[in-house]
Scaffold this motif. Structure first.
Motif, PDB file in Angstrom:
ATOM      1  N   UNK A 108       1.520  -0.796   0.144  1.00  0.00           N
ATOM      2  CA  UNK A 108      -0.737   0.220   0.167  1.00  0.00           C
ATOM      3  C   UNK A 108       1.053   1.128   0.267  1.00  0.00           C
ATOM      4  N   UNK A 109       0.685   2.434  -1.108  1.00  0.00           N
ATOM      5  CA  UNK A 109       1.247   3.697  -1.145  1.00  0.00           C
ATOM      6  C   UNK A 109       1.124   4.295   0.443  1.00  0.00           C
ATOM      7  N   UNK A 110       1.997   5.420  -0.099  1.00  0.00           N
ATOM      8  CA  UNK A 110       1.835   6.766   1.250  1.00  0.00           C
ATOM      9  C   UNK A 110       0.797   7.852   0.701  1.00  0.00           C
ATOM     10  N   UNK A 111       0.212   7.422  -0.689  1.00  0.00           N
ATOM     11  CA  UNK A 111      -0.707   8.367  -0.723  1.00  0.00           C
ATOM     12  C   UNK A 111      -2.363   7.547   0.200  1.00  0.00           C
ATOM     13  N   UNK A 112      -2.573   5.963  -0.359  1.00  0.00           N
ATOM     14  CA  UNK A 112      -3.546   5.598   0.049  1.00  0.00           C
ATOM     15  C   UNK A 112      -3.752   5.312   1.572  1.00  0.00           C
ATOM     16  N   UNK A 113      -2.491   5.556   2.026  1.00  0.00           N
ATOM     17  CA  UNK A 113      -2.648   6.088   3.768  1.00  0.00           C
ATOM     18  C   UNK A 113      -3.079   6.517   3.813  1.00  0.00           C
ATOM     19  N   UNK A 114      -2.648   7.530   3.451  1.00  0.00           N
ATOM     20  CA  UNK A 114      -2.881   8.899   3.905  1.00  0.00           C
ATOM     21  C   UNK A 114      -5.322   8.977   3.533  1.00  0.00           C
ATOM     22  N   UNK A 115      -4.906   8.934   2.582  1.00  0.00           N
ATOM     23  CA  UNK A 115      -6.539   9.051   2.233  1.00  0.00           C
ATOM     24  C   UNK A 115      -7.661   8.600   3.360  1.00  0.00           C
ATOM     25  N   UNK A 116      -7.000   7.387   4.086  1.00  0.00           N
ATOM     26  CA  UNK A 116      -7.361   6.280   5.074  1.00  0.00           C
ATOM     27  C   UNK A 116      -7.312   7.129   5.789  1.00  0.00           C
ATOM     28  N   UNK A 117      -6.287   7.640   6.717  1.00  0.00           N
ATOM     29  CA  UNK A 117      -6.720   8.317   7.712  1.00  0.00           C
ATOM     30  C   UNK A 117      -7.326   9.937   7.268  1.00  0.00           C
ATOM     31  N   UNK A 118      -7.511  10.590   6.399  1.00  0.00           N
ATOM     32  CA  UNK A 118      -8.147  11.279   6.435  1.00  0.00           C
ATOM     33  C   UNK A 118      -9.638  10.828   6.573  1.00  0.00           C
ATOM     34  N   UNK A 119      -9.825   9.611   5.542  1.00  0.00           N
ATOM     35  CA  UNK A 119     -11.086   9.878   6.183  1.00  0.00           C
ATOM     36  C   UNK A 119     -11.367   9.431   7.383  1.00  0.00           C
ATOM     37  N   UNK A 120     -10.370   8.358   7.834  1.00  0.00           N
ATOM     38  CA  UNK A 120     -10.672   8.022   9.546  1.00  0.00           C
ATOM     39  C   UNK A 120     -11.075   9.313  10.438  1.00  0.00           C
ATOM     40  N   UNK A 121      -9.991  10.135  10.089  1.00  0.00           N
ATOM     41  CA  UNK A 121     -10.040  11.553  10.332  1.00  0.00           C
ATOM     42  C   UNK A 121     -11.102  12.270  10.666  1.00  0.00           C
ATOM     43  N   UNK A 122     -11.784  12.506   9.102  1.00  0.00           N
ATOM     44  CA  UNK A 122     -12.707  12.931   9.251  1.00  0.00           C
ATOM     45  C   UNK A 122     -14.358  12.467  10.199  1.00  0.00           C
TER      46      UNK A 122
END
Length: 81
Positions: free
Chosen positions: A1-15
């Motif tokens: 999994x790329x860092x961009x994908x992880x960033x997207x997941x993290x921001x979704x969880x954050x929201x």
């Protein structure tokens, strides 16, 4: 999994946890604390992100993370090993 994908997941969880923040404005240089996440929120954001990525990393590994980019890097390194 790329860092961009992880960033997207993290921001979704954050929201999901901190609903009044515009996730489109979040950058890797932002800290969870500066975005309004208290210590319980931060732990939940990290653990939920780890669950969605499918890795287990001890929370102590995040002790030196200063911003979201650092958190993403720790998770990405854990996902590769």
């Amino acid at each position: 999994m790329t860092e961009d994908e992880i960033f997207t997941i993290l921001t979704g969880v954050f929201q999901e946890i901190i609903e009044d923040v515009d996730v489109q404005a979040i950058t890797r240089e932002d800290s969870l604390r500066d975005l309004g996440a208290n210590s319980i929120d931060r732990a939940e954001i990290i653990t939920d992100t780890l669950e969605q990525v499918g890795v287990t990393i001890p929370m102590v590994k995040f002790a030196d993370a200063r911003n979201i980019g650092d958190i993403v890097s720790v998770i990405a390194a854990g996902a590769r090993s």
